[in-house]
Write a protein that holds these residues in place. Sequence first.
Motif, short mmCIF file in Angstrom:
data_model
loop_
_atom_site.label_atom_id
_atom_site.label_comp_id
_atom_site.label_asym_id
_atom_site.label_seq_id
_atom_site.Cartn_x
_atom_site.Cartn_y
_atom_site.Cartn_z
N ASN A 198 26.35 13.63 -13.07
CA ASN A 198 27.78 13.88 -13.21
C ASN A 198 28.27 13.25 -14.51
N LEU A 199 29.00 14.02 -15.31
CA LEU A 199 29.52 13.54 -16.60
C LEU A 199 30.99 13.91 -16.72
N TYR A 200 31.83 12.92 -17.07
CA TYR A 200 33.26 13.13 -17.31
C TYR A 200 33.61 12.71 -18.73
N ARG A 201 34.53 13.47 -19.35
CA ARG A 201 35.03 13.14 -20.69
C ARG A 201 36.56 13.27 -20.68
N ASN A 202 37.26 12.16 -20.88
CA ASN A 202 38.73 12.14 -20.93
C ASN A 202 39.19 11.77 -22.33
N ASP B 260 40.07 7.52 -24.53
CA ASP B 260 38.84 8.07 -25.10
C ASP B 260 37.69 7.52 -24.26
N ASN B 261 37.38 8.24 -23.18
CA ASN B 261 36.47 7.72 -22.18
C ASN B 261 35.40 8.74 -21.82
N THR B 262 34.15 8.32 -21.87
CA THR B 262 33.03 9.13 -21.41
C THR B 262 32.28 8.34 -20.34
N THR B 263 32.14 8.93 -19.17
CA THR B 263 31.51 8.25 -18.05
C THR B 263 30.50 9.18 -17.39
N PHE B 264 29.32 8.66 -17.07
CA PHE B 264 28.32 9.50 -16.40
C PHE B 264 27.63 8.71 -15.31
N SER B 265 27.06 9.45 -14.37
CA SER B 265 26.22 8.84 -13.33
C SER B 265 24.99 9.70 -13.12
N LEU B 266 23.91 9.07 -12.73
CA LEU B 266 22.66 9.75 -12.43
C LEU B 266 22.07 9.13 -11.17
N MET B 267 21.72 9.96 -10.21
CA MET B 267 21.13 9.49 -8.96
C MET B 267 19.83 10.25 -8.68
N GLY B 268 18.79 9.52 -8.40
CA GLY B 268 17.54 10.12 -7.96
C GLY B 268 17.21 9.63 -6.57
N GLY C 169 34.23 3.36 -23.12
CA GLY C 169 35.66 3.45 -23.40
C GLY C 169 36.36 2.14 -23.12
N ASP C 170 37.57 2.00 -23.67
CA ASP C 170 38.35 0.77 -23.51
C ASP C 170 39.30 0.82 -22.32
N THR C 171 39.30 1.92 -21.58
CA THR C 171 40.09 2.04 -20.36
C THR C 171 39.16 2.40 -19.20
N PRO C 172 39.58 2.16 -17.97
CA PRO C 172 38.77 2.65 -16.85
C PRO C 172 38.71 4.17 -16.87
N PHE C 173 37.68 4.75 -16.26
CA PHE C 173 37.71 6.18 -16.05
C PHE C 173 38.81 6.48 -15.04
N ASP C 174 39.82 7.25 -15.43
CA ASP C 174 41.00 7.50 -14.61
C ASP C 174 41.01 8.94 -14.14
#
Length: 443
Positions: free
Chosen positions: A267-271, A283-291, A309-314
């Motif tokens: 899962n990848l998010y870009r705000n 300016d936030n990029t957050t990703f997760s990977l689960m196996g 990024g300098d803010t939480p993923f919102d």
Amino acid sequence: MALKRYSLGPGSAALLCLCGPVLAGAQDTATGLIEGAQLQMQNRLVYEQLDYRHGSSFRATNGARGKTRARESGYGLMLNLQSGYTQGAVGLGIDAHVHGAINIDTQPDSARATPRYVAKDGQDIPRSFGRAGAALKLRVSSTELRLGEMRTRNPIFNSSDTRLLPETNRGWLLSSSDIPSLALQAGRFTAWADRNSRKNGGKLLANYSGANGDAFSFFGGTWTTPVKHWSVSSYAGQYEDYWNTWYLGSAYQLELAHKQSLALSFNLYRNRDTGQARAGVVDNTTFSLMGSYATGVHRFGLGYQKVHGDTPFDYVNRGSIWLENAMQLSDFNGPSEASWQLRYDVDLATLVAPGLSAGIAYTRGTGIDNSRLTPIYASYLGYAGSNGRHWERDLLLRYTLRQGAAKGLALLLRYGVHRVNPAQGEANIDQIRVQAEMPVQLF
């Protein structure tokens, strides 16, 4: 907790329907407004206790500070009516819902500042409250337009149903499955009812900036690829005058041998801020990977999540975070945070009793930097400092009756422990939540 989608726009579905081969659509089997109707009743009992540890406290609804234990309990009743569709090229229908809650034993001095059961004057807990809504729906082939009050399901605007009552939104939603292997969505929503709301039509709200907005718009979809058990999803959205959101996700499962499999989820998010940028620079990029590896009744999982990024993923709506490390008590989405998760799930049906399952998870996050939060985030969250870290341990036990007069009754026990250092910003909490659900199909 987390759940798990650029695709062609919704107009493309209509274009392919007009120019491509004629395919049978869902509207071809319409039986009528009444004949195709369904009415379901969902009963839900919830008890929750939060123990605030190591200097953490909460403000109760009566204004008392320094409280270290919150207890809430209630009964929720949800009636959901889904009509059928009128026959013809264009089908018409309506969906309606009534949600009600009764306070069982929640006292003002033991309810959180944002309780499950909203106090009318802030000093007392109402005995009961409820709300209702409806949506008009129109269908052509397998393309449907809904207008009104409804729940949504997608990774950037998802309606949560993890507490006493579900949240709903007001707007329009266009969905289509006319293109084989492709499920498309587009929508625009301008109002919201939280899980503890006494009425519909509230302002949209972002979870970590506290930013109230006028509209959230999105489009995207999920492609079921020719490769067995592999799907790819993508969505784009905009929280008007705050930020643009883009999402990319993929899920794949590989069968290894008899009762053995390997699954991967990404899962990848870009705000990025847009318009008036009312939440400041985002300016936030957050990703997760689960196996995960499954063998027999056992499943072992390892997950990694990273925030840039300098803010939480919102995000807007309580359930619009399909990241693997969004856990029971924390989303592990702090600025610059990196987190790992270990989990184990087991189906106890053959070992103990049919319908019984359990899961445990441990998640640890480090490298959190709250020192560069924008004024909007810093003011709303009250966080500061760098080198924040925390961990969470979760236990889930679920039992579902599979036969008998109470068939479908589900009993759920959650136990969570969350521990932080001062720079992380959240609370030290022990949580126990007991939940019972009984769905009844009335017709």
